[in-house]
Design an enzyme around this catalytic site. Structure first.
Site, PDB file in Angstrom:
ATOM      1  N   GLY A   1      27.828  10.496   7.811  1.00 39.86           N
ATOM      2  CA  GLY A   1      27.179   8.817   9.318  1.00 39.86           C
ATOM      3  C   GLY A   1      28.004   9.021  10.466  1.00 39.86           C
ATOM      4  N   GLU A   2      28.705  10.658  11.027  1.00 42.52           N
ATOM      5  CA  GLU A   2      29.526  10.634  12.049  1.00 42.52           C
ATOM      6  C   GLU A   2      29.607  11.565  11.876  1.00 42.52           C
ATOM      7  OE1 GLU A   2      32.973   7.013  11.939  1.00 42.52           O
ATOM      8  OE2 GLU A   2      32.166   7.641  10.640  1.00 42.52           O
TER       9      GLU A   2
ATOM     10  N   LYS B   1      31.521  14.422   0.432  1.00 47.72           N
ATOM     11  CA  LYS B   1      32.323  13.799   1.698  1.00 47.72           C
ATOM     12  C   LYS B   1      31.721  13.111   2.939  1.00 47.72           C
ATOM     13  CE  LYS B   1      34.393  19.042   2.446  1.00 47.72           C
ATOM     14  NZ  LYS B   1      34.797  20.054   3.344  1.00 47.72           N
ATOM     15  N   GLY B   2      30.146  12.701   3.364  1.00 45.15           N
ATOM     16  CA  GLY B   2      30.352  11.618   4.018  1.00 45.15           C
ATOM     17  C   GLY B   2      29.123  12.346   4.817  1.00 45.15           C
TER      18      GLY B   2
ATOM     19  N   GLY C   1      21.161   0.663   7.455  1.00 43.72           N
ATOM     20  CA  GLY C   1      20.404   1.936   7.631  1.00 43.72           C
ATOM     21  C   GLY C   1      20.315   3.122   7.302  1.00 43.72           C
TER      22      GLY C   1
ATOM     23  N   THR D   1      18.113  10.287   2.951  1.00 46.72           N
ATOM     24  CA  THR D   1      18.833   9.487   4.354  1.00 46.72           C
ATOM     25  C   THR D   1      20.061  10.631   4.900  1.00 46.72           C
ATOM     26  OG1 THR D   1      20.371   9.336   2.024  1.00 46.72           O
ATOM     27  CG2 THR D   1      18.658   7.592   3.070  1.00 46.72           C
TER      28      THR D   1
ATOM     29  N   PHE E   1      27.620   0.467  13.849  1.00 46.95           N
ATOM     30  CA  PHE E   1      28.099   1.953  14.765  1.00 46.95           C
ATOM     31  C   PHE E   1      29.671   1.524  14.832  1.00 46.95           C
ATOM     32  CE2 PHE E   1      23.673   1.218  16.045  1.00 46.95           C
ATOM     33  CZ  PHE E   1      22.847   2.757  14.807  1.00 46.95           C
TER      34      PHE E   1
ATOM     35  N   ASN F   1      21.230  12.718  -1.241  1.00 48.96           N
ATOM     36  CA  ASN F   1      20.040  12.358  -0.178  1.00 48.96           C
ATOM     37  C   ASN F   1      19.127  12.859   0.421  1.00 48.96           C
ATOM     38  OD1 ASN F   1      17.497  11.387   0.471  1.00 48.96           O
ATOM     39  ND2 ASN F   1      17.381   9.687  -1.963  1.00 48.96           N
TER      40      ASN F   1
HETATM   41 MO1  MOS Z   1      32.423   4.041  11.775  1.00 48.66          MO
HETATM   42  S1  MOS Z   1      33.245   4.195  13.620  1.00 48.66           S
HETATM   43  O1  MOS Z   1      33.840   4.312  11.267  1.00 48.66           O
HETATM   44  O2  MOS Z   1      32.579   1.934  11.837  1.00 48.66           O
END
Ligand code: MOS
Length: 732
Positions: free
Chosen positions: A698-699, A695-696, A470, A628, A243, A625
Site C-alpha cells: 500500500g505504501e 508483506k503489503g 480503492g 490491484t 491515505f 492480486n
Molecule cells: Mo496509512 S498513512 O498507514 O493509512
C-alpha cells in the site's frame, strides 16, 4: 441495511481476478457513506476559526439565525452535552487529535471548528455559517511552522538509538557526508471529502462515515458520548481515498451525533475541501541532518540521522522513521535522534508512508552524496552495504531482496548506459539526469477475524470489518476465499466496512491483506476440517460438502499476528487492533523493499522539470492480486513524483493558515506530468511474516521516489537540492 451485492465480472480460470467492485464504481452503483440518503436529513456546516491562537470573546449569531431554514447552531456555549475529552491515539485514546472543538473558548490552530450550523438544506447551513461573527482575542505570539522561533523543540527519548561509537568512527573515517534536508507540509486531499452522517433510532446510533477503521470509530465514539458501544454501528462500505486521513475517529463525528440527538433527525456534515486541510491530519514538515562516513570502498562506518518533525502544541506526534533508515544497511556505528517541534497548528497525522517518505528522502539523498564523494555507482554503494541482518540489534530480516530489485529495475531502466559525471547526458535543450534510491516499508500485521460461509450451490460469502479504500480489499477477500475453497471467483461475495461484521485491523500500515487474508485462510481451513478434508486440496471441498448432505457450512476464525501477546486478542474486540512488525519485534525485522529509478529532464533555459520515466521494482512477499498490487505501486510512485516536484501546503506565517487550501492552487500532477511509470514485482517467498506470506504494497511505492528525483536532478545539473519540493525556481 445490507451492502449492495452485485454480480462479479466473468473470470476465466488462471486469470487474475478483476477488481471485485469495479463495475459498481464505474456505474455509480457503489454508494459511499455520504451518498446514503436518510429521510428528514438535516445538513450541517462548520464555521472555523480565523486566528491561529487565542480565545473567542463572543459570538454574534443573529444574522446566522435569521437565515431561513436554520435549525440549530452549536458553539461551545450552546452545545450542552458536549463530547467527553479523549486523549489522542498516540496517547492511548481512539481519536486523531486531542483538541476538542466546541470544547472551550480557546483557539489553538487556524481552521479549528468553532461553530456548527444545522439547517434544512446544505445551502442554508452554508449561508448561515458564513454569517456567524466571532470576536477573537488573539494571542500575541504565534509559531506558524517548524522554522518559527516560538515553536517548542523537544527530544523524543524513546526513539534514540546509539549503536557502537558514532562520533569516534565518524571523526576517523576517510570519506564523510554531512547535510541537512527538509520536506514540506502536504495534505492527503482524498477525492471524497470528509463526511459524516449520524442517525439515531431510539438509543441506537448508526454512523455513515468513510473510515479506515470502523471499530475504532465505534468504540471511541461510545466513550466520547458516554454510551454502550453495542448501541453504535459504523458503516463504510467504500472509501473514496483515505491515505491515512481517515484512519481514526475524528473530533467531527461526535458533533454530528450530538446534533442528530438534539434534533431527533439524521444530520449530515460534509467538510469543505478547504476545511479538510485543518479538520484532519496531514504530513507534517520535517527537517533532517544526516551524517554518513565510509571507507574508500564505500562500506559504511558511521551513520547518524537526526529528525525534527512539526507537531501541534496539544499532541506530541512523531513518525520517527530513522528507526527504520538506521536499519537498512550494514553499519557498525549508528546514532539516531528524533525531535518534535510544537507549533500553533492542527495535529498532523498519517499520510501514505508517513515517516518512511521524508526520512527515506533524507537518507537516500545523503547516500547519493556519498556515492558522488566516493566516485562510485550509487547502485554499487547499496550493494556493498547490503545485509540480511539489521545492524542495530543484529536481528535477521525475514527475507530481503533489495539487490534483486535494484538489478531488475536497473536492467529495465537501462542504467548501464548512464554516464556518471553530472551534466554529461544533455539531449539538445534538455539536461538529462538519472537517479535511483531504495524503497522500504515495514511489514506489519494485526489481529483480525473473518467469517466464511460455503453453500452446497457453490456460493461463498466472506466477511470481515476491513476496509475498501480503492486498494482492492473486496477483491483480495473474494479471491482468497475462492482459492482456499476451490470455487470460482465470481461465486464469491464479500462484505466489509461494517462494525456488525467480524472485526479487523485498521486499514493502515499497509497491513490489511497481511492481517485479514490469514483470518480468511483460517476460516476456510475450519470449513475443510468440518468437511473432513483438512489439509487436502481445495478441489476436494465442494465434493465433500455435497457428500455430507449439509446445505451450508459457516466458520469464523480469528488470527493473532506474530509478536502480539495472547491478551492482545481482546483489543481486537475494542477497536484497538494495532499492527505489529517492522522494527518492533524481538526476534526479527520485516520489510518490503524496492528500488526506484527515474529520469528527469530539465530545460536548459526555462528550468522546467519533467519526469518522463520512472521504473520501480518491489519485493513484497506474496502478491495475491497483481492487478490491484500494480495499481497500488504505480499510484504510490506517481505520488512520489508529486511529493518531489509538486506538492506543498503553503503556510501564512501571520496566522498559521494554508494559503493554497484548494485543488486549484495545491499543486498536483495531471496526466501530462506523468508519462511512463512502470512497477515491477520481484518474486519473493516469505513463510515467516504471516500465514499468507504477504508483506503489503500500500505504501512502499511512494518511498524513495523523491530521493531518486533529487539524485537525478543532481546528475542532470550538478546542483544538490535538499529541500522538497524541487521546483524550477530552485534551478534558476
Ligand atoms: Mo496509512 S498513512 O498507514 O493509512
Amino acid at each position: 441495511m445490507n451492502q449492495p451485492l452485485f454480480p462479479a465480472p466473468d473470470v476465466k480460470p488462471g486469470q487474475t481476478p478483476p477488481r471485485y467492485e469495479g463495475r459498481a464504481k464505474v456505474t455509480g452503483e457503489a454508494r459511499y457513506p455520504s451518498d446514503v440518503r436518510l429521510p428528514r436529513t438535516a445538513h450541517a456546516y462548520l464555521h472555523t476559526s480565523r486566528i491561529g491562537r487565542g480565545t473567542i470573546r463572543s459570538f454574534d449569531l443573529a444574522a446566522a439565525r435569521a437565515v431561513p431554514g436554520v435549525i440549530d447552531i452549536l458553539t461551545h456555549e450552546t452545545i450542552g452535552d458536549d463530547p467527553r475529552h479523549m486523549p489522542a491515539i498516540y496517547q492511548g485514546g481512539y481519536i486523531s487529535d486531542s483538541v476538542r472543538p466546541l470544547g472551550s473558548a480557546d483557539i489553538v490552530y487556524w481552521g479549528q471548528p468553532v461553530a456548527m450550523v444545522v439547517a434544512e438544506t446544505f445551502e442554508a447551513a452554508r449561508e448561515a455559517a458564513r454569517r456567524i461573527v466571532v470576536a477573537y482575542a488573539p494571542h500575541p505570539t504565534l509559531a506558524a511552522d517548524i522554522r518559527s522561533a516560538d515553536a517548542v523543540t523537544q527530544a523524543v527519548e524513546p526513539m534514540t538509538i546509539d549503536t557502537g561509537d558514532f562520533a569516534a568512527a565518524y571523526a576517523a573515517a576517510p570519506v564523510r557526508v554531512d547535510a541537512g534536508y527538509t520536506t514540506p507540509a502536504q495534505h492527503q486531499n482524498p477525492m471524497e471529502l470528509f463526511a459524516t452522517q449520524c442517525a439515531w433510532e431510539g438509543d441506537r446510533l448508526t454512523v455513515h462515515e468513510p473510515s479506515q477503521y470502523v471499530n475504532n470509530v465505534r468504540f471511541g465514539l461510545a466513550e466520547q458520548l458516554g454510551i454502550d458501544p453495542g448501541r453504535i454501528r459504523v458503516v463504510s462500505p467504500y472509501v473514496g481515498g483515505a491515505f491515512g486521513a481517515k484512519g481514526f475517529l475524528t473530533q467531527r463525528t461526535a458533533l454530528v451525533a450530538i446534533a442528530a440527538r438534539r434534533l431527533g433527525r439524521p444530520v449530515k456534515l460534509v467538510a469543505t475541501r478547504e476545511q479538510g486541510f485543518t479538520v484532519s491530519g496531514y504530513r507534517a514538515e520535517t527537517r533532517h541532518r544526516v551524517q554518513l562516513a565510509a571507507d574508500r570502498d564505500g562500506r559504511l562506518l558511521a551513520l547518524r540521522q537526526e529528525g525534527w518533525e512539526l507537531t501541534s502544541r496539544a499532541d506530541a506526534v512523531a513518525m520517527g522513521a530513522a528507526s527504520m533508515t538506521a536499519r537498512l544497511y550494514a553499519c557498525p556505528n549508528i546514532s539516531v535522534r528524533i525531535n518534535t517541534v510544537a507549533a500553533d497548528r492542527s495535529t498532523p497525522g498519517f499520510m501514505r508512508a508517513p515517516g518512511e517518505m521524508p526520512y527515506g528522502f533524507a537518507l537516500e539523498t545523503a547516500l547519493d552524496e556519498l556515492a558522488v564523494a566516493l566516485d562510485m555507482d550509487p547502485v554499487e554503494l547499496r550493494r556493498v552495504n547490503d545485509t540480511q541482518t539489521e545492524p542495530v540489534a543484529g536481528l535477521p530480516y525475514t527475507s530481503r531482496s533489495l539487490m534483486r530489485c535494484f538489478d531488475d529495475a536497473a536492467a529495465r531502466f537501462g542504467w548501464k548506459d548512464r554516464s556518471r559525471e553530472a551534466g554529461s547526458m544533455r539531449d539538445g535543450d534538455w539536461l538529462v539526469g538519472w537517479g535511483c534510491a531504495t524503497a522500504f516499508y515495514p511489514t506489519y500485521a494485526g489481529n483480525s477475524a473473518a467469517r466464511v460461509r460455503l453453500s452446497a450451490d457453490g456460493r461463498v460469502h466472506v466477511s470481515s470489518a476491513g476496509h475498501e479504500l480503492g486498494q482492492g480489499m473486496y477483491t483480495m477477500m473474494a479471491q482468497v476465499a475462492a482459492e482456499e475453497l476451490g470455487v470460482p471467483f465470481d461465486q464469491v461475495t464479500a462484505s466489509l466496512g461494517d462494525t456488525d461484521l467480524p472485526p479487523a485491523i485498521v486499514a493502515g500500515g499497509s497491513s490489511s491483506t497481511a492481517s485479514v487474508a490469514p483470518a480468511i485462510m483460517a476460516a476456510c481451513e475450519a470449513i475443510r476440517r468440518r468437511l473432513g478434508v483438512e489439509g487436502g486440496s481445495p478441489a476436494e471441498v465442494m465434493p465433500a460438502l455435497q457428500a455430507s448432505g449439509m446445505w451450508v457450512v459457516e466458520e469464523f476464525a480469528e488470527v493473532r499476528a506474530h509478536g502480539l501477546p495472547a491478551e492482545s486478542m481482546a483489543s481486537l474486540y475494542r477497536g484497538r487492533a494495532t499492527p505489529a512488525g517492522g522494527v518492533h519485534l524481538a526476534d526479527r525485522v520485516q520489510f518490503a523493499l524496492g528500488a526506484q529509478f527515474v529520469e528527469v529532464r530539465i530545460h536548459a533555459r526555462t528550468r522546467e522539470i519533467r519526469v518522463p520515466r520512472a521504473v520501480g521494482a518491489f519485493a513484497a512477499g506474496r502478491i495475491i492480486n497483481p492487478r490491484t498490487a500494480h495499481g497500488q505501486l504505480i499510484g504510490g510512485m506517481i505520488w512520489g513524483i508529486s511529493s518531489a516536484i509538486h506538492e506543498r501546503s503553503e503556510i501564512d506565517h501571520r496566522n498559521g493558515s494554508y494559503i493554497n487550501a484548494n485543488l486549484a492552487e495545491y499543486l498536483l500532477p495531471v496526466n501530462a506530468d506523468i508519462v511512463d511509470v512502470e512497477a515491477m514485482m520481484v518474486a519473493e517467498e516469505d513463510h515467516q511474516v504471516n500465514r499468507a506470506g504477504v508483506k503489503g504494497v500500500g505504501e512502499i511505492g511512494v518511498v524513495g521516489v523523491a530521493a531518486a528525483i533529487s539524485n537525478a536532478v543532481f546528475h542532470a545539473t550538478g546542483r544538490r537540492l535538499r529541500d522538497l519540493p524541487i521546483r524550477l525556481e530552485d534551478l534558476m
